[in-house]
Design a protein around this motif. Structure first.
Motif, PDB file in Angstrom:
ATOM      1  N   ALA A 254       0.824  -1.209   0.000  1.00 29.93           N
ATOM      2  CA  ALA A 254       0.000   0.000   0.000  1.00 29.93           C
ATOM      3  C   ALA A 254       0.856   1.256   0.000  1.00 29.93           C
ATOM      4  N   MET A 255       1.983   1.225   0.725  1.00 27.28           N
ATOM      5  CA  MET A 255       2.859   2.388   0.753  1.00 27.28           C
ATOM      6  C   MET A 255       3.523   2.598  -0.604  1.00 27.28           C
ATOM      7  N   LEU A 256       3.923   1.537  -1.256  1.00 26.85           N
ATOM      8  CA  LEU A 256       4.491   1.657  -2.598  1.00 26.85           C
ATOM      9  C   LEU A 256       3.464   2.259  -3.553  1.00 26.85           C
ATOM     10  N   ASP A 257       2.234   1.792  -3.455  1.00 28.47           N
ATOM     11  CA  ASP A 257       1.180   2.334  -4.314  1.00 28.47           C
ATOM     12  C   ASP A 257       0.932   3.808  -4.009  1.00 28.47           C
ATOM     13  N   HIS A 258       1.004   4.167  -2.745  1.00 28.20           N
ATOM     14  CA  HIS A 258       0.786   5.560  -2.353  1.00 28.20           C
ATOM     15  C   HIS A 258       1.781   6.488  -3.045  1.00 28.20           C
ATOM     16  N   PHE A 259       3.012   6.033  -3.151  1.00 26.11           N
ATOM     17  CA  PHE A 259       4.046   6.857  -3.773  1.00 26.11           C
ATOM     18  C   PHE A 259       4.163   6.619  -5.279  1.00 26.11           C
ATOM     19  N   GLY A 260       3.398   5.660  -5.802  1.00 30.42           N
ATOM     20  CA  GLY A 260       3.441   5.389  -7.231  1.00 30.42           C
ATOM     21  C   GLY A 260       4.730   4.734  -7.685  1.00 30.42           C
ATOM     22  N   VAL A 261       5.319   3.884  -6.819  1.00 21.74           N
ATOM     23  CA  VAL A 261       6.565   3.195  -7.155  1.00 21.74           C
ATOM     24  C   VAL A 261       6.377   1.700  -6.921  1.00 21.74           C
ATOM     25  N   THR A 262       7.406   0.938  -7.262  1.00 26.67           N
ATOM     26  CA  THR A 262       7.421  -0.504  -7.016  1.00 26.67           C
ATOM     27  C   THR A 262       8.585  -0.817  -6.093  1.00 26.67           C
ATOM     28  N   GLU A 263       8.698  -2.078  -5.714  1.00 26.09           N
ATOM     29  CA  GLU A 263       9.823  -2.469  -4.868  1.00 26.09           C
ATOM     30  C   GLU A 263      11.154  -2.253  -5.595  1.00 26.09           C
ATOM     31  N   ASP A 264      11.144  -2.362  -6.906  1.00 23.23           N
ATOM     32  CA  ASP A 264      12.370  -2.155  -7.676  1.00 23.23           C
ATOM     33  C   ASP A 264      12.715  -0.670  -7.822  1.00 23.23           C
ATOM     34  N   THR A 265      11.694   0.194  -7.803  1.00 20.29           N
ATOM     35  CA  THR A 265      11.928   1.623  -8.053  1.00 20.29           C
ATOM     36  C   THR A 265      11.621   2.488  -6.829  1.00 20.29           C
ATOM     37  N   TRP A 266      11.572   1.899  -5.625  1.00 21.23           N
ATOM     38  CA  TRP A 266      11.102   2.633  -4.451  1.00 21.23           C
ATOM     39  C   TRP A 266      11.930   3.876  -4.151  1.00 21.23           C
ATOM     40  N   ARG A 267      13.202   3.868  -4.530  1.00 21.05           N
ATOM     41  CA  ARG A 267      14.052   5.035  -4.236  1.00 21.05           C
ATOM     42  C   ARG A 267      13.599   6.285  -4.988  1.00 21.05           C
ATOM     43  N   ASP A 268      12.798   6.103  -6.037  1.00 20.44           N
ATOM     44  CA  ASP A 268      12.285   7.261  -6.770  1.00 20.44           C
ATOM     45  C   ASP A 268      11.343   8.105  -5.901  1.00 20.44           C
ATOM     46  N   ALA A 269      10.817   7.514  -4.828  1.00 18.55           N
ATOM     47  CA  ALA A 269       9.874   8.235  -3.976  1.00 18.55           C
ATOM     48  C   ALA A 269      10.565   9.074  -2.902  1.00 18.55           C
ATOM     49  N   ILE A 270      11.867   8.991  -2.812  1.00 20.33           N
ATOM     50  CA  ILE A 270      12.591   9.732  -1.771  1.00 20.33           C
ATOM     51  C   ILE A 270      12.435  11.240  -1.969  1.00 20.33           C
ATOM     52  N   THR A 271      12.320  11.673  -3.204  1.00 16.87           N
ATOM     53  CA  THR A 271      12.156  13.109  -3.437  1.00 16.87           C
ATOM     54  C   THR A 271      10.826  13.612  -2.875  1.00 16.87           C
ATOM     55  N   ALA A 272       9.811  12.736  -2.846  1.00 18.60           N
ATOM     56  CA  ALA A 272       8.510  13.117  -2.305  1.00 18.60           C
ATOM     57  C   ALA A 272       8.519  13.097  -0.783  1.00 18.60           C
ATOM     58  N   ASP A 273       9.282  12.188  -0.202  1.00 20.05           N
ATOM     59  CA  ASP A 273       9.383  12.073   1.260  1.00 20.05           C
ATOM     60  C   ASP A 273      10.792  11.618   1.597  1.00 20.05           C
ATOM     61  N   PRO A 274      11.651  12.524   2.057  1.00 21.21           N
ATOM     62  CA  PRO A 274      13.040  12.158   2.356  1.00 21.21           C
ATOM     63  C   PRO A 274      13.169  11.022   3.353  1.00 21.21           C
ATOM     64  N   TYR A 275      12.204  10.875   4.259  1.00 21.73           N
ATOM     65  CA  TYR A 275      12.266   9.794   5.244  1.00 21.73           C
ATOM     66  C   TYR A 275      12.152   8.421   4.588  1.00 21.73           C
ATOM     67  N   PHE A 276      11.610   8.383   3.366  1.00 14.65           N
ATOM     68  CA  PHE A 276      11.450   7.112   2.668  1.00 14.65           C
ATOM     69  C   PHE A 276      12.802   6.484   2.348  1.00 14.65           C
ATOM     70  N   ALA A 277      13.839   7.289   2.394  1.00 17.50           N
ATOM     71  CA  ALA A 277      15.192   6.757   2.180  1.00 17.50           C
ATOM     72  C   ALA A 277      15.558   5.727   3.239  1.00 17.50           C
ATOM     73  N   MET A 278      14.877   5.780   4.390  1.00 14.96           N
ATOM     74  CA  MET A 278      15.156   4.830   5.467  1.00 14.96           C
ATOM     75  C   MET A 278      14.107   3.738   5.553  1.00 14.96           C
ATOM     76  N   SER A 279      13.256   3.627   4.536  1.00 14.82           N
ATOM     77  CA  SER A 279      12.209   2.617   4.589  1.00 14.82           C
ATOM     78  C   SER A 279      12.810   1.216   4.551  1.00 14.82           C
ATOM     79  N   GLU A 280      12.024   0.271   5.048  1.00 15.06           N
ATOM     80  CA  GLU A 280      12.469  -1.119   5.088  1.00 15.06           C
ATOM     81  C   GLU A 280      11.403  -2.015   4.479  1.00 15.06           C
ATOM     82  N   SER A 281      11.818  -3.095   3.880  1.00 19.49           N
ATOM     83  CA  SER A 281      10.863  -4.007   3.263  1.00 19.49           C
ATOM     84  C   SER A 281      10.214  -4.886   4.327  1.00 19.49           C
TER      85      SER A 281
END
Length: 304
Positions: free
Chosen positions: A210-237
């Protein structure tokens, strides 16, 4: 420790359709366990969460990982369904249950973040408590006798945040998440004389479907969402949370944690496991550092 230290053990992971529950179930399977997977979403019916993930898919992932996944669609607010679930485990596993993970949540659509208690819908807030806390109580009430009878086992109450955390920003959410921590502590007290351990466990910034969908990314491209939320850089699977539970379940001295409020980043250091990408995200360390000064000066890579 073998590659499959939980071979022969039986686990019940409630709320395992997706997210952290799925991650836990799969990693228990990777460690060799038989895992009963529950949730309300199936191949024929979606829960009110209206997500595409199903209990059957999770069970298949458990089996593919090396364990034995068994999907049992269950609404954990329905006492009769939970009773039948535990009776099935008792019957099929000759009374054996080693690991109980209470992970039911379902509160996202009911959570209001921008209003004080008295301005929030009361019915939604009370339903959130039922779904997020009462489900755990109902499941433990039925399942704990199996663990007690064998005088061993582990109960994990999955929550958000640790016992020393301050207000989470909205009343009903805070009450549910802190209530689950207290439920773990209370069960620890009841279970201690019977050789069973109970803990609360939190992930950091969980990278769920659900969080990946919220940011419009996938598990392979999740780092693309860091610009929208810098804290996402510390996200964990979800695998990181799953490996934390598997490490606890495989620890012969797990009773040392009884009654404690634990975190993925804490246990990763203790047991040496990593996230799926080989990193070891320390959400607690990173978030604490950002709160002490200018967050722009904190490099997320220093905490992975």
């Amino acid at each position: 420790m073998t590659d499959e230290p939980l071979t022969g053990q039986v686990a019940l992971v409630s709320g395992a359709t997706r997210g952290g529950g799925r991650g836990i179930a799969v990693q228990l399977g990777a460690a060799g366990a038989t895992v009963y997977v529950t949730g309300r979403s199936t191949t024929t019916s979606r829960s009110p969460m209206n997500r595409p993930e199903t209990t059957e898919q999770t069970a298949d992932l458990v089996t593919a990982a090396g364990g034995h996944g068994i999907a049992v669609p269950t609404d954990h607010l329905d006492v009769a369904q939970v009773r039948d679930l535990v009776a099935r485990i008792d019957r099929e596993q000759q009374g054996r249950l080693d690991i109980l993970v209470n992970n039911v949540w379902g509160g996202d659509p009911l959570t209001v973040w921008d209003k004080p208690l008295w301005e929030q819908p009361l019915d939604d807030g009370l339903l959130l408590q039922r779904q997020a806390v009462h489900t755990h109580i109902i499941t433990s009430w039925h399942a704990l006798p199996l663990l007690v009878a064998r005088r061993r086992g582990l109960v994990v109450e999955v929550t958000d945040g640790t016992a020393d955390q301050g207000y989470r920003g909205t009343f009903f959410y805070d009450l549910a998440k802190s209530g689950v921590i207290r439920a773990a502590q209370a069960q620890a007290g009841d279970l201690r004389p019977h050789g069973v351990t109970a803990v609360a466990l939190t992930p950091g910034f969980l990278r769920s479907e659900a969080m990946l969908d919220h940011f419009g990314v996938t598990e392979d491209t999740w780092r693309d969402a860091i610009t929208a939320d810098p804290y996402f850089a510390m996200s964990e699977s979800p695998a990181y949370l799953g490996r934390a539970v598997a490490a606890l379940a495989a620890d012969p001295d797990v009773s040392r944690w009884n009654g404690q409020s634990l975190a993925t980043w804490q246990l990763a250091k203790e047991y040496g496991f990593t996230d799926a990408d080989g990193s070891r995200p320390d959400w607690g360390g990173y978030f604490g550092a950002t709160q002490q000064g200018d967050g722009d000066d904190v490099n997320p890579q220093d905490y992975r």
